[in-house]
Write a protein that holds these residues in place. Structure first.
Motif, PDB file in Angstrom:
ATOM      1  N   LEU A 170      43.527-103.683  69.687  1.00 47.35           N
ATOM      2  CA  LEU A 170      43.661-104.641  70.788  1.00 47.35           C
ATOM      3  C   LEU A 170      44.183-105.997  70.332  1.00 47.35           C
ATOM      4  O   LEU A 170      44.228-106.941  71.132  1.00 47.35           O
ATOM      5  CB  LEU A 170      42.306-104.833  71.479  1.00 47.35           C
ATOM      6  N   TYR A 171      44.548-106.108  69.066  1.00 51.52           N
ATOM      7  CA  TYR A 171      44.959-107.419  68.555  1.00 51.52           C
ATOM      8  C   TYR A 171      46.200-107.945  69.277  1.00 51.52           C
ATOM      9  O   TYR A 171      46.338-109.156  69.492  1.00 51.52           O
ATOM     10  CB  TYR A 171      45.232-107.335  67.052  1.00 51.52           C
ATOM     11  N   GLY A 172      47.106-107.071  69.666  1.00 47.92           N
ATOM     12  CA  GLY A 172      48.323-107.513  70.341  1.00 47.92           C
ATOM     13  C   GLY A 172      48.072-108.125  71.706  1.00 47.92           C
ATOM     14  O   GLY A 172      48.983-108.753  72.276  1.00 47.92           O
ATOM     15  N   TYR A 173      46.853-107.971  72.221  1.00 46.19           N
ATOM     16  CA  TYR A 173      46.535-108.509  73.550  1.00 46.19           C
ATOM     17  C   TYR A 173      45.593-109.706  73.472  1.00 46.19           C
ATOM     18  O   TYR A 173      45.030-110.121  74.480  1.00 46.19           O
ATOM     19  CB  TYR A 173      45.894-107.416  74.400  1.00 46.19           C
ATOM     20  N   HIS A 174      45.431-110.273  72.266  1.00 43.12           N
ATOM     21  CA  HIS A 174      44.474-111.373  72.121  1.00 43.12           C
ATOM     22  C   HIS A 174      44.954-112.665  72.773  1.00 43.12           C
ATOM     23  O   HIS A 174      44.182-113.601  72.965  1.00 43.12           O
ATOM     24  CB  HIS A 174      44.198-111.631  70.639  1.00 43.12           C
ATOM     25  N   ASP A 175      46.249-112.724  73.124  1.00 41.76           N
ATOM     26  CA  ASP A 175      46.776-113.928  73.753  1.00 41.76           C
ATOM     27  C   ASP A 175      46.654-113.893  75.270  1.00 41.76           C
ATOM     28  O   ASP A 175      47.189-114.769  75.954  1.00 41.76           O
ATOM     29  CB  ASP A 175      48.242-114.129  73.356  1.00 41.76           C
ATOM     30  N   GLY A 176      45.959-112.889  75.796  1.00 38.75           N
ATOM     31  CA  GLY A 176      45.727-112.826  77.239  1.00 38.75           C
ATOM     32  C   GLY A 176      46.639-111.876  77.980  1.00 38.75           C
ATOM     33  O   GLY A 176      46.546-111.768  79.212  1.00 38.75           O
ATOM     34  N   GLU A 177      47.517-111.162  77.283  1.00 45.32           N
ATOM     35  CA  GLU A 177      48.407-110.226  77.952  1.00 45.32           C
ATOM     36  C   GLU A 177      47.616-109.069  78.545  1.00 45.32           C
ATOM     37  O   GLU A 177      46.678-108.559  77.936  1.00 45.32           O
ATOM     38  CB  GLU A 177      49.440-109.699  76.957  1.00 45.32           C
ATOM     39  N   THR A 178      47.987-108.641  79.742  1.00 44.56           N
ATOM     40  CA  THR A 178      47.286-107.560  80.430  1.00 44.56           C
ATOM     41  C   THR A 178      47.756-106.197  79.912  1.00 44.56           C
ATOM     42  O   THR A 178      48.967-105.963  79.766  1.00 44.56           O
ATOM     43  CB  THR A 178      47.529-107.639  81.947  1.00 44.56           C
ATOM     44  N   MET A 179      46.822-105.299  79.654  1.00 46.45           N
ATOM     45  CA  MET A 179      47.148-103.961  79.176  1.00 46.45           C
ATOM     46  C   MET A 179      47.384-103.022  80.357  1.00 46.45           C
ATOM     47  O   MET A 179      46.731-103.144  81.406  1.00 46.45           O
ATOM     48  CB  MET A 179      46.004-103.426  78.314  1.00 46.45           C
ATOM     49  N   GLU A 180      48.325-102.106  80.207  1.00 49.01           N
ATOM     50  CA  GLU A 180      48.574-101.116  81.247  1.00 49.01           C
ATOM     51  C   GLU A 180      47.322-100.279  81.480  1.00 49.01           C
ATOM     52  O   GLU A 180      46.572 -99.976  80.548  1.00 49.01           O
ATOM     53  CB  GLU A 180      49.740-100.205  80.849  1.00 49.01           C
ATOM     54  N   MET A 181      47.106 -99.853  82.720  1.00 53.36           N
ATOM     55  CA  MET A 181      45.860 -99.173  83.076  1.00 53.36           C
ATOM     56  C   MET A 181      45.719 -97.818  82.392  1.00 53.36           C
ATOM     57  O   MET A 181      44.612 -97.433  81.993  1.00 53.36           O
ATOM     58  CB  MET A 181      45.781 -98.992  84.590  1.00 53.36           C
ATOM     59  N   THR A 182      46.823 -97.093  82.230  1.00 54.47           N
ATOM     60  CA  THR A 182      46.721 -95.798  81.541  1.00 54.47           C
ATOM     61  C   THR A 182      46.323 -95.990  80.081  1.00 54.47           C
ATOM     62  O   THR A 182      45.469 -95.269  79.562  1.00 54.47           O
ATOM     63  CB  THR A 182      48.065 -95.054  81.631  1.00 54.47           C
ATOM     64  N   LEU A 183      46.933 -96.976  79.436  1.00 52.53           N
ATOM     65  CA  LEU A 183      46.579 -97.263  78.051  1.00 52.53           C
ATOM     66  C   LEU A 183      45.163 -97.824  77.957  1.00 52.53           C
ATOM     67  O   LEU A 183      44.421 -97.502  77.028  1.00 52.53           O
ATOM     68  CB  LEU A 183      47.582 -98.246  77.452  1.00 52.53           C
ATOM     69  N   SER A 184      44.795 -98.635  78.926  1.00 53.59           N
ATOM     70  CA  SER A 184      43.442 -99.199  78.943  1.00 53.59           C
ATOM     71  C   SER A 184      42.392 -98.105  79.100  1.00 53.59           C
ATOM     72  O   SER A 184      41.369 -98.098  78.404  1.00 53.59           O
ATOM     73  CB  SER A 184      43.313-100.217  80.082  1.00 53.59           C
ATOM     74  N   ALA A 185      42.640 -97.158  80.001  1.00 56.68           N
ATOM     75  CA  ALA A 185      41.691 -96.060  80.211  1.00 56.68           C
ATOM     76  C   ALA A 185      41.611 -95.159  78.983  1.00 56.68           C
ATOM     77  O   ALA A 185      40.530 -94.672  78.633  1.00 56.68           O
ATOM     78  CB  ALA A 185      42.107 -95.246  81.439  1.00 56.68           C
ATOM     79  N   THR A 186      42.753 -94.940  78.334  1.00 58.05           N
ATOM     80  CA  THR A 186      42.750 -94.106  77.131  1.00 58.05           C
ATOM     81  C   THR A 186      41.930 -94.736  76.013  1.00 58.05           C
ATOM     82  O   THR A 186      41.096 -94.079  75.385  1.00 58.05           O
ATOM     83  CB  THR A 186      44.191 -93.865  76.656  1.00 58.05           C
ATOM     84  N   TYR A 187      42.161 -96.026  75.782  1.00 55.45           N
ATOM     85  CA  TYR A 187      41.407 -96.709  74.731  1.00 55.45           C
ATOM     86  C   TYR A 187      39.925 -96.761  75.065  1.00 55.45           C
ATOM     87  O   TYR A 187      39.065 -96.511  74.199  1.00 55.45           O
ATOM     88  CB  TYR A 187      41.955 -98.123  74.540  1.00 55.45           C
ATOM     89  N   ALA A 188      39.600 -97.082  76.306  1.00 55.69           N
ATOM     90  CA  ALA A 188      38.191 -97.178  76.708  1.00 55.69           C
ATOM     91  C   ALA A 188      37.472 -95.841  76.567  1.00 55.69           C
ATOM     92  O   ALA A 188      36.284 -95.798  76.235  1.00 55.69           O
ATOM     93  CB  ALA A 188      38.092 -97.679  78.147  1.00 55.69           C
ATOM     94  N   SER A 189      38.178 -94.741  76.789  1.00 58.30           N
ATOM     95  CA  SER A 189      37.527 -93.436  76.805  1.00 58.30           C
ATOM     96  C   SER A 189      37.283 -92.856  75.421  1.00 58.30           C
ATOM     97  O   SER A 189      36.374 -92.033  75.246  1.00 58.30           O
ATOM     98  CB  SER A 189      38.363 -92.450  77.624  1.00 58.30           C
TER      99      SER A 189
END
Length: 319
Positions: free
Chosen positions: A128-147
């Motif tokens: 998740l380091y690439g999103y530390h500046d506040g960029e929003t993650m795509e929902m499919t990628l977000s669900a994959t990582y969360a799961s």
């Protein structure tokens, strides 16, 4: 959505109880299969909840807001299906460690295992380091990582335990076996339980915005660690240690028996052999005094003691 979370929790509670019943009946294949199904079901449930509520992949502070922090806490983080995956990985690892005394692996297999364990752990840690500046993650990628990120992290930790247990840990096993780390090992559970209280206390006392600089966060993290260690040591001395003392006094620990195929009593064996061969008593006694037989029995006893200690530690530290 709350009803869906309750359904997931009830389903996993029911399934977990059945898995324990399967292990009790010694149906190994079915138990392992159902355990793997639970891990897959947990990932699917987390992905569904994340997609249906547009939640971030993890409760990292740069993903949180006053809108989603309550939802991710109530619908994911404190729910049973969110943590059952790593729990089942631990069950499978413990079952494997107690089933097989020795495991022989080639150097290539050991290197591949360490490579994948390090790769999986670093992917979860730095993914998740690439999103530390506040960029929003795509929902499919977000669900994959969360799961999958919790179960994947637990797989990396499981390999470290596996490698150190069977003698493939190398320098990692040397570091983790350092005697000065024993006090921290005894306080590890208290670290996990108490550190959120210190974080919540600090956050509840904030009245102004804080600057999120690297040095500032390093200072805060050091202060949190020190406070957690001190509070954990106090709780261990006042709460955990007395209970462990009474546990040792009250619990009966059976004497382990040698796990050998020949379970016949030595005296009965002598009588039987003497009845079959009247002049072979000396050879039977020599057989019982054989150093190789003694070493075998001693190794079996030490192995069973090790298993008993493993189970007692699991029972002691499991909430």
């Amino acid at each position: 959505m709350n009803s869906l979370c309750e359904v997931f929790n009830s389903a996993y509670k029911f399934t977990y109880e059945n898995v324990m019943a399967i292990y009790d009946t010694k149906s190994t294949t079915v138990g392992v299969f159902v355990n793997c199904i639970i891990i897959m079901g947990s990932s699917i449930a987390i992905a569904m909840v994340t997609l249906m509520n547009d939640l971030p992949p993890s409760p990292a502070f740069y993903f949180l807001s006053f809108v989603n922090i309550k939802s991710i806490w109530q619908k994911v983080f404190i729910q049973a299906y969110d943590h059952v995956g790593p729990f089942c990985v631990g069950i499978l690892l413990g079952f494997f460690l107690t089933r097989y005394e020795k495991v022989k692996l080639s150097k290539i297999a050991v290197c591949v295992g360490w490579f994948f364990a390090a790769g999986l752990s670093l992917t979860v840690l730095c993914g998740l380091y690439g999103y530390h500046d506040g960029e929003t993650m795509e929902m499919t990628l977000s669900a994959t990582y969360a799961s999958v990120h919790r179960s994947v992290w637990s797989l990396g930790m499981a390999w470290i335990i596996f490698a150190c247990y069977y003698g493939y840990g190398g320098i990692v096993n040397t570091i983790l076996s350092w005697k000065y780390l024993i006090p921290l090992d005894r306080l590890a559970v208290l670290f996990y339980v108490l550190h959120p209280l210190i974080l919540f206390l600090r956050e509840g006392q904030l009245r102004e915005k804080i600057y999120m600089g690297h040095l500032d966060q390093a200072v805060y993290a050091t202060a949190y660690i020190v406070f957690t260690v001190v509070l954990s040591a106090i709780c261990y001395v006042t709460c955990a240690a007395p209970f462990m003392f009474f546990e040792k006094k009250l619990w009966y620990e059976p004497e382990p028996t040698p796990m050998i195929t020949d379970t016949e009593n030595p005296s009965e064996k002598i009588k039987r052999c003497m009845s079959e061969k009247p002049h072979s008593s000396t050879s039977v006694l020599d057989e019982l005094e054989n150093p190789k037989l003694k070493d075998c029995i001693r190794d079996k006893i030490e192995t069973q003691k090790k298993r008993l200690k493993f189970f007692r530690q699991s029972v002691t530290i499991t909430p």
